[in-house]
Design a protein around this motif. Structure first.
Motif, PDB file in Angstrom:
ATOM      1  N   LYS A 103      -0.616   9.914  -1.341  1.00  0.00           N
ATOM      2  CA  LYS A 103      -1.418   8.892  -0.660  1.00  0.00           C
ATOM      3  C   LYS A 103      -1.819   9.363   0.741  1.00  0.00           C
ATOM      4  N   THR A 131      10.596   2.646  -8.604  1.00  0.00           N
ATOM      5  CA  THR A 131       9.467   3.055  -7.767  1.00  0.00           C
ATOM      6  C   THR A 131       9.949   3.175  -6.325  1.00  0.00           C
ATOM      7  N   GLU A 140       8.683   4.298  -2.327  1.00  0.00           N
ATOM      8  CA  GLU A 140       7.690   4.725  -1.342  1.00  0.00           C
ATOM      9  C   GLU A 140       8.267   5.920  -0.587  1.00  0.00           C
ATOM     10  N   PRO A 175       3.190   4.584   3.795  1.00  0.00           N
ATOM     11  CA  PRO A 175       3.770   5.602   2.909  1.00  0.00           C
ATOM     12  C   PRO A 175       2.767   6.720   2.641  1.00  0.00           C
ATOM     13  N   ARG A 186       4.139   8.177  -3.227  1.00  0.00           N
ATOM     14  CA  ARG A 186       4.970   7.239  -3.986  1.00  0.00           C
ATOM     15  C   ARG A 186       5.380   7.896  -5.300  1.00  0.00           C
ATOM     16  N   ILE A 210      -0.035   2.165  -9.062  1.00  0.00           N
ATOM     17  CA  ILE A 210       0.525   2.416  -7.736  1.00  0.00           C
ATOM     18  C   ILE A 210      -0.520   2.958  -6.762  1.00  0.00           C
TER      19      ILE A 210
END
Length: 331
Positions: free
Chosen positions: A52, A183, A185, A237, A240, A267
């Motif tokens: 990301k 999950t 971050e 973040p 992920r 996500i």
């Protein structure tokens, strides 16, 4: 009397055999873990890593070329609690140093192999391909064991001095069952082996070596740092990871599996935009006073833009300033 003595000997032998068996079993169990995993012996998972690291979320000094923002391959292990691939506030191994600084996995692979042979703390190694941009996804599969239910991995931030993201000892087991999905971050870490402040800093070894630390919007507290955003409470973040248990049918064969693309899309939520304020230099010295003798003259000073604003950050102020003065060298 002879039979009684023989019975005592056999009882002692039985007790010692039982003790050795129990000790042998417990030596295979993770140490320091409050909850022992009693789930079925083996579970398989898919692991999806999503970058990301976008220019909108991290506009400061965002690498556009030589090389552009990207991610190294992912390298991970399933293991017991008596092994750590890396750990916050502890010193990185030589293998983690080489991986975080140069993306070289050979030394780290040898360390993992040695840990597996000496203390049988590693069950398996897994890897996923590199991502050629700051945003994107990669995935692979891993196998966890009831005695090796922890997952650790590292992914290098490219380019960077020694920065990486990863997970340290994430437990996929919960008592008597395997977790269906996890999950996490991810935020950047500094391996503590290179003292560079920016993504493209030249190699500058940290001597003596420092511990692994999390990089935040205010630490290191230096304006030159590529992740320094003093107006933010915390960094968004930068990546992920989602780990999903693979299903098996009644025959023990792989059943219908989760759509990994769908997991990635779930996500890949709206990209946050981090405001970046204009950064300017200090004023230069005042220039010469210009004008006609006997009258008021003017002099100027200038400054320049160190960093252009982005995402509605504070715009740059005027870069030059003028004031009145008495002209120089008048007769």
């Amino acid at each position: 009397m002879h039979k009684k003595k023989q019975a005592t000997v056999w009882n002692s032998f039985f007790i010692w055999t039982l003790l050795i068996t129990i000790l042998g079993y417990t030596s295979c169990l993770p140490v320091g873990d409050d909850s022992v995993c009693t789930a079925e012996e083996v579970a398989k998972y898919s692991i999806v890593f999503v970058g990301k690291w976008s220019q909108a979320a991290f506009p400061k000094q965002y690498p556009l070329y030589r090389p552009p923002a990207q991610w190294s391959s992912l390298l991970g292990v399933t293991h017991s609690s008596d092994y750590n691939m890396w750990k916050k506030d502890e010193y990185a191994s030589n293998g983690v140093r080489d991986f975080a600084e140069k993306g070289e996995a050979w030394t780290l692979m040898k360390e993992i192999e040695a840990a597996g042979e000496k203390i049988q703390s590693v069950h398996g190694i897994f890897s996923a391909p590199a991502i050629s941009s700051g945003t994107g996804q990669t995935f692979t599969e891993l196998e966890a064991h009831s005695r090796h239910s922890l997952v650790s991995f590292v992914v290098r931030i490219v380019p960077s001095p020694d920065w990486f993201v990863g997970v340290d000892s994430l437990n996929l087991c919960e008592g008597d069952h395997w977790k269906e999905q996890e999950t996490v971050e991810l935020f950047p870490y500094d391996a503590g082996t290179d003292s560079g402040f920016t993504f493209s800093s030249p190699n500058f070894a940290t001597i003596p070596q420092d511990t692994v630390t999390e990089i935040t919007c205010s630490s290191p507290s230096h304006p030159a740092n590529s992740f320094y955003y003093p107006k933010l409470k915390s960094l968004p973040p930068i990546a992920r990871v989602t780990i999903v248990k693979l299903k098996r049918n009644q025959l023990g064969l792989p059943g219908p599996q989760p759509n990994l693309t769908a997991v990635g899309n779930e996500i890949d939520d709206s990209v946050s935009e981090t405001p970046l304020d204009c950064e300017i230099s200090l004023w230069s010295s005042w220039g010469l006073c210009r004008g006609t003798c006997g009258k008021i003259g003017t002099k100027t000073r200038t400054r320049y833009v160190r960093l252009q604003p982005a995402n509605n950050g504070t715009p740059c102020p005027n870069l030059d300033e003028e004031t009145e003065c008495e002209p120089d060298n008048c007769v």
